[in-house]
Write a protein that holds these residues in place. Structure first.
Motif, PDB file in Angstrom:
ATOM      1  N   VAL A 180      72.127  60.168 -46.721  1.00 13.29           N
ATOM      2  CA  VAL A 180      73.092  59.692 -45.813  1.00 13.29           C
ATOM      3  C   VAL A 180      72.293  59.425 -44.535  1.00 13.29           C
ATOM      4  O   VAL A 180      72.840  58.397 -43.654  1.00 13.29           O
ATOM      5  CB  VAL A 180      73.712  61.357 -45.392  1.00 13.29           C
ATOM      6  CG1 VAL A 180      74.107  61.316 -43.887  1.00 13.29           C
ATOM      7  CG2 VAL A 180      74.394  61.868 -46.428  1.00 13.29           C
ATOM      8  N   GLN A 181      71.127  59.547 -44.302  1.00 14.40           N
ATOM      9  CA  GLN A 181      70.074  59.116 -43.121  1.00 14.40           C
ATOM     10  C   GLN A 181      70.005  57.423 -43.288  1.00 14.40           C
ATOM     11  O   GLN A 181      70.154  56.864 -42.425  1.00 14.40           O
ATOM     12  CB  GLN A 181      69.028  59.940 -43.320  1.00 14.40           C
ATOM     13  CG  GLN A 181      68.625  61.109 -42.805  1.00 14.40           C
ATOM     14  CD  GLN A 181      67.580  61.756 -42.953  1.00 14.40           C
ATOM     15  OE1 GLN A 181      66.615  61.080 -43.876  1.00 14.40           O
ATOM     16  NE2 GLN A 181      67.509  62.714 -42.458  1.00 14.40           N
ATOM     17  N   ARG A 183      72.383  55.582 -44.996  1.00 15.42           N
ATOM     18  CA  ARG A 183      73.751  55.003 -44.450  1.00 15.42           C
ATOM     19  C   ARG A 183      73.924  54.762 -43.117  1.00 15.42           C
ATOM     20  O   ARG A 183      74.531  54.038 -42.527  1.00 15.42           O
ATOM     21  CB  ARG A 183      74.906  55.971 -45.186  1.00 15.42           C
ATOM     22  CG  ARG A 183      75.022  55.646 -46.663  1.00 15.42           C
ATOM     23  CD  ARG A 183      76.122  56.803 -47.164  1.00 15.42           C
ATOM     24  NE  ARG A 183      76.503  56.685 -48.337  1.00 15.42           N
ATOM     25  CZ  ARG A 183      77.403  57.456 -48.975  1.00 15.42           C
ATOM     26  NH1 ARG A 183      77.916  58.578 -48.282  1.00 15.42           N
ATOM     27  NH2 ARG A 183      77.742  57.454 -50.201  1.00 15.42           N
ATOM     28  N   ASN A 184      73.479  56.010 -42.117  1.00 14.53           N
ATOM     29  CA  ASN A 184      73.599  55.822 -40.967  1.00 14.53           C
ATOM     30  C   ASN A 184      72.688  54.787 -40.269  1.00 14.53           C
ATOM     31  O   ASN A 184      73.156  54.283 -39.287  1.00 14.53           O
ATOM     32  CB  ASN A 184      73.239  57.390 -40.376  1.00 14.53           C
ATOM     33  CG  ASN A 184      73.877  58.373 -40.677  1.00 14.53           C
ATOM     34  OD1 ASN A 184      75.188  58.128 -40.954  1.00 14.53           O
ATOM     35  ND2 ASN A 184      73.429  59.707 -40.567  1.00 14.53           N
ATOM     36  N   ARG A 185      71.450  54.578 -40.818  1.00  9.04           N
ATOM     37  CA  ARG A 185      70.697  53.633 -40.118  1.00  9.04           C
ATOM     38  C   ARG A 185      71.442  52.089 -40.595  1.00  9.04           C
ATOM     39  O   ARG A 185      71.496  51.380 -39.527  1.00  9.04           O
ATOM     40  CB  ARG A 185      69.326  53.430 -41.081  1.00  9.04           C
ATOM     41  CG  ARG A 185      68.234  52.546 -40.462  1.00  9.04           C
ATOM     42  CD  ARG A 185      67.230  52.354 -41.370  1.00  9.04           C
ATOM     43  NE  ARG A 185      67.627  51.836 -42.533  1.00  9.04           N
ATOM     44  CZ  ARG A 185      67.889  50.623 -42.662  1.00  9.04           C
ATOM     45  NH1 ARG A 185      67.944  49.753 -41.450  1.00  9.04           N
ATOM     46  NH2 ARG A 185      68.257  49.892 -43.892  1.00  9.04           N
ATOM     47  N   ALA A 187      74.578  51.455 -40.655  1.00 14.94           N
ATOM     48  CA  ALA A 187      75.814  51.377 -40.089  1.00 14.94           C
ATOM     49  C   ALA A 187      75.276  51.269 -38.554  1.00 14.94           C
ATOM     50  O   ALA A 187      75.984  50.383 -38.091  1.00 14.94           O
ATOM     51  CB  ALA A 187      76.574  52.944 -40.119  1.00 14.94           C
ATOM     52  N   ARG A 188      74.159  51.780 -38.086  1.00 14.61           N
ATOM     53  CA  ARG A 188      73.705  51.389 -36.728  1.00 14.61           C
ATOM     54  C   ARG A 188      73.325  49.968 -36.637  1.00 14.61           C
ATOM     55  O   ARG A 188      73.718  49.247 -35.647  1.00 14.61           O
ATOM     56  CB  ARG A 188      72.724  52.584 -36.411  1.00 14.61           C
ATOM     57  CG  ARG A 188      73.143  53.521 -36.065  1.00 14.61           C
ATOM     58  CD  ARG A 188      71.845  54.347 -35.299  1.00 14.61           C
ATOM     59  NE  ARG A 188      70.656  54.601 -36.143  1.00 14.61           N
ATOM     60  CZ  ARG A 188      70.394  55.447 -36.947  1.00 14.61           C
ATOM     61  NH1 ARG A 188      70.927  56.344 -37.198  1.00 14.61           N
ATOM     62  NH2 ARG A 188      69.149  55.309 -37.808  1.00 14.61           N
ATOM     63  N   TRP A 240      82.578  52.408 -40.847  1.00 19.82           N
ATOM     64  CA  TRP A 240      82.968  53.803 -40.756  1.00 19.82           C
ATOM     65  C   TRP A 240      82.992  54.118 -42.125  1.00 19.82           C
ATOM     66  O   TRP A 240      82.802  55.600 -42.149  1.00 19.82           O
ATOM     67  CB  TRP A 240      84.660  53.727 -40.769  1.00 19.82           C
ATOM     68  CG  TRP A 240      85.126  54.836 -39.888  1.00 19.82           C
ATOM     69  CD1 TRP A 240      85.418  55.301 -38.638  1.00 19.82           C
ATOM     70  CD2 TRP A 240      85.752  55.944 -40.678  1.00 19.82           C
ATOM     71  NE1 TRP A 240      86.155  56.318 -38.532  1.00 19.82           N
ATOM     72  CE2 TRP A 240      86.375  57.000 -40.020  1.00 19.82           C
ATOM     73  CE3 TRP A 240      86.160  56.078 -42.002  1.00 19.82           C
ATOM     74  CZ2 TRP A 240      86.860  57.988 -40.058  1.00 19.82           C
ATOM     75  CZ3 TRP A 240      86.527  57.241 -42.424  1.00 19.82           C
ATOM     76  CH2 TRP A 240      87.010  58.317 -41.679  1.00 19.82           C
ATOM     77  N   ARG A 243      79.454  55.702 -42.281  1.00 16.35           N
ATOM     78  CA  ARG A 243      79.354  56.901 -41.186  1.00 16.35           C
ATOM     79  C   ARG A 243      80.361  57.248 -40.452  1.00 16.35           C
ATOM     80  O   ARG A 243      80.830  56.988 -39.682  1.00 16.35           O
ATOM     81  CB  ARG A 243      78.156  56.523 -40.211  1.00 16.35           C
ATOM     82  CG  ARG A 243      77.846  57.612 -39.279  1.00 16.35           C
ATOM     83  CD  ARG A 243      76.879  57.062 -38.275  1.00 16.35           C
ATOM     84  NE  ARG A 243      77.390  56.007 -37.351  1.00 16.35           N
ATOM     85  CZ  ARG A 243      76.742  55.450 -36.544  1.00 16.35           C
ATOM     86  NH1 ARG A 243      75.493  55.817 -36.334  1.00 16.35           N
ATOM     87  NH2 ARG A 243      77.277  54.376 -35.632  1.00 16.35           N
ATOM     88  N   ARG A 245      83.769  58.681 -39.116  1.00 19.02           N
ATOM     89  CA  ARG A 245      83.704  59.940 -38.138  1.00 19.02           C
ATOM     90  C   ARG A 245      85.161  60.916 -38.204  1.00 19.02           C
ATOM     91  O   ARG A 245      86.219  60.168 -38.504  1.00 19.02           O
ATOM     92  CB  ARG A 245      83.878  59.202 -36.591  1.00 19.02           C
ATOM     93  CG  ARG A 245      82.443  58.351 -36.222  1.00 19.02           C
ATOM     94  CD  ARG A 245      82.824  57.751 -35.029  1.00 19.02           C
ATOM     95  NE  ARG A 245      83.875  56.915 -34.946  1.00 19.02           N
ATOM     96  CZ  ARG A 245      83.891  55.571 -35.398  1.00 19.02           C
ATOM     97  NH1 ARG A 245      82.772  55.170 -35.701  1.00 19.02           N
ATOM     98  NH2 ARG A 245      85.011  54.836 -35.047  1.00 19.02           N
TER      99      ARG A 245
END
Length: 371
Positions: A180-181, A183-185, A187-188, A240, A243, A245
């Motif tokens: 997850v971390q 993926r978030n990186r 995505a950013r 999306w 990450r 929402r």
């Protein structure tokens, strides 16, 4: 093959070493079960995992008699029995002799002549602290009852296995957090670089349209603007997906948010209470995402209906559109619509995906996931 006279201390040491080395759940349980049978008077064994809702899963077995192994272990896979019922009720606290076993009795009925057959077994819960995972069952031919020392050894092995199960589950949770971390990186990074770049190209194309009076140049800039806008929509959808929402407030809100990103109007209807395990909810969400992607890219319409039905054993998802549809033979020639991806995701949790579609009559995707 080890001697059946292997000392208890040596046996526990060998099992502990195996449990510490293995990182895959089923392989670990199978290996521990094999070592247990090699070093004791126990001849056959099987392990059930039992979920929070009481659903049982035969996760490992070793040296089963033909009566229990036939038809893909049918008598162990289906039906109920005393040990599982007592486990579900929280009444099974230690290793116990089972006087009557419905599974063994039903299996033995299928054999006309019974010689050297399993008739009884012992059972012990697998747990770590207060967290319970399932049952370890062992049996020996012509043995009605095991001695206290043999049951004590069984409890020691079960304690080791329970601790190892907990370790692997914690490791998988850590891996999921790391995923997850990451993926978030990603995505950013996509949002800060590619997404902004595409947005800048869109503005540049818009300015080019206004700056020229030549029809051909205007047309070129309009095409650039259109293609860039499409790419921007795709990129936002990808970000999306990485990450999402709204998913933290439930799958329905998550799908609404994703529909908004794609520019789709969704009519969502729900029957039952959505309280699904995290893995099932994410799998359902990802399949629905792929279905919505297909509608936007291939259907020719921007509306869809979603039906979610939750029963005591399954969750059902239907995604329906009234677009152009396909002939079934064409579906196999269109890898971009991700049908195999949907099937693979469903299969990973023992679920199914089916399609009902016909040219000019829309498409209906039907998903069933057990939980």
């Amino acid at each position: 093959m080890h001697s059946k006279e292997l000392s208890n201390i040596e046996l526990l040491k060998e099992i502990a070493e195996l449990l510490n080395e293995e990182t895959e759940m089923e392989q670990m349980l199978q290996g521990a079960l094999r070592k247990l049978l090699e070093g004791t008077i126990f001849e056959t064994g099987w392990i059930f995992f039992i979920g929070e809702k009481g659903k049982q899963e035969l996760i490992a077995h070793e040296n089963l008699p033909n009566t229990l192994e036939q038809n893909n272990c049918r008598h162990l896979q289906k039906g109920g029995c005393w040990c599982v019922s007592r486990f579900r009720n929280g009444e099974l606290k230690k290793a116990s002799n089972i006087i009557e076993c419905q599974r063994i009795e039903n299996a033995n009925k299928t054999k006309e002549v019974i010689e050297e057959e399993i008739t009884h077994h012992a059972t012990v819960p697998l747990q770590s602290g207060q967290e319970r995972f399932g049952l370890l069952n062992v049996a020996t031919a012509n043995t009605v009852r095991f001695e206290d020392g043999e049951l004590a050894l069984l409890e020691s092995v079960a304690f080791q296995i329970g601790s190892a199960i907990k370790r692997i589950l914690l490791t998988k949770q850590e891996q999921q957090v790391a995923l997850v971390q990451e993926r978030n990186r990603l995505a950013r990074d996509l949002h800060d670089s590619v997404n902004q770049l595409l947005f800048s190209v869109t503005l540049t194309a818009r300015g080019g349209i206004e700056m020229t009076e030549q029809p051909e140049v205007k047309g070129t800039f309009k095409e650039i603007q259109y293609l860039t806008q499409e790419a921007l929509t795709e990129m936002r959808a990808l970000i999306w997906q990485l990450r999402p929402r709204g998913l933290e407030t439930g799958i329905i809100e998550g799908l609404k948010g994703y529909g908004d990103i794609l520019g789709l109007t969704l009519n969502i209807q729900v029957k039952g209470v959505i309280n699904l395990p995290a893995k099932i909810e994410e799998t359902l969400f990802r399949i629905a995402q792929e279905a919505l992607n297909n509608i936007r890219k291939h259907s020719g319409v921007l509306k869809a209906e979603i039906y979610v039905t939750v029963t005591s054993t399954d969750v059902l998802l239907v995604v329906k559109d009234e677009g152009c549809g396909f002939h079934m033979k064409d579906l196999r020639m269109l890898p971009s619509i991700g049908l195999q991806s949907m099937k693979d995701r469903a299969n990973s949790v023992s679920g199914t995906v089916d399609w009902v579609t016909e040219a000019n009559k829309g498409t209906e995707i039907l998903v069933r996931l057990p939980y």
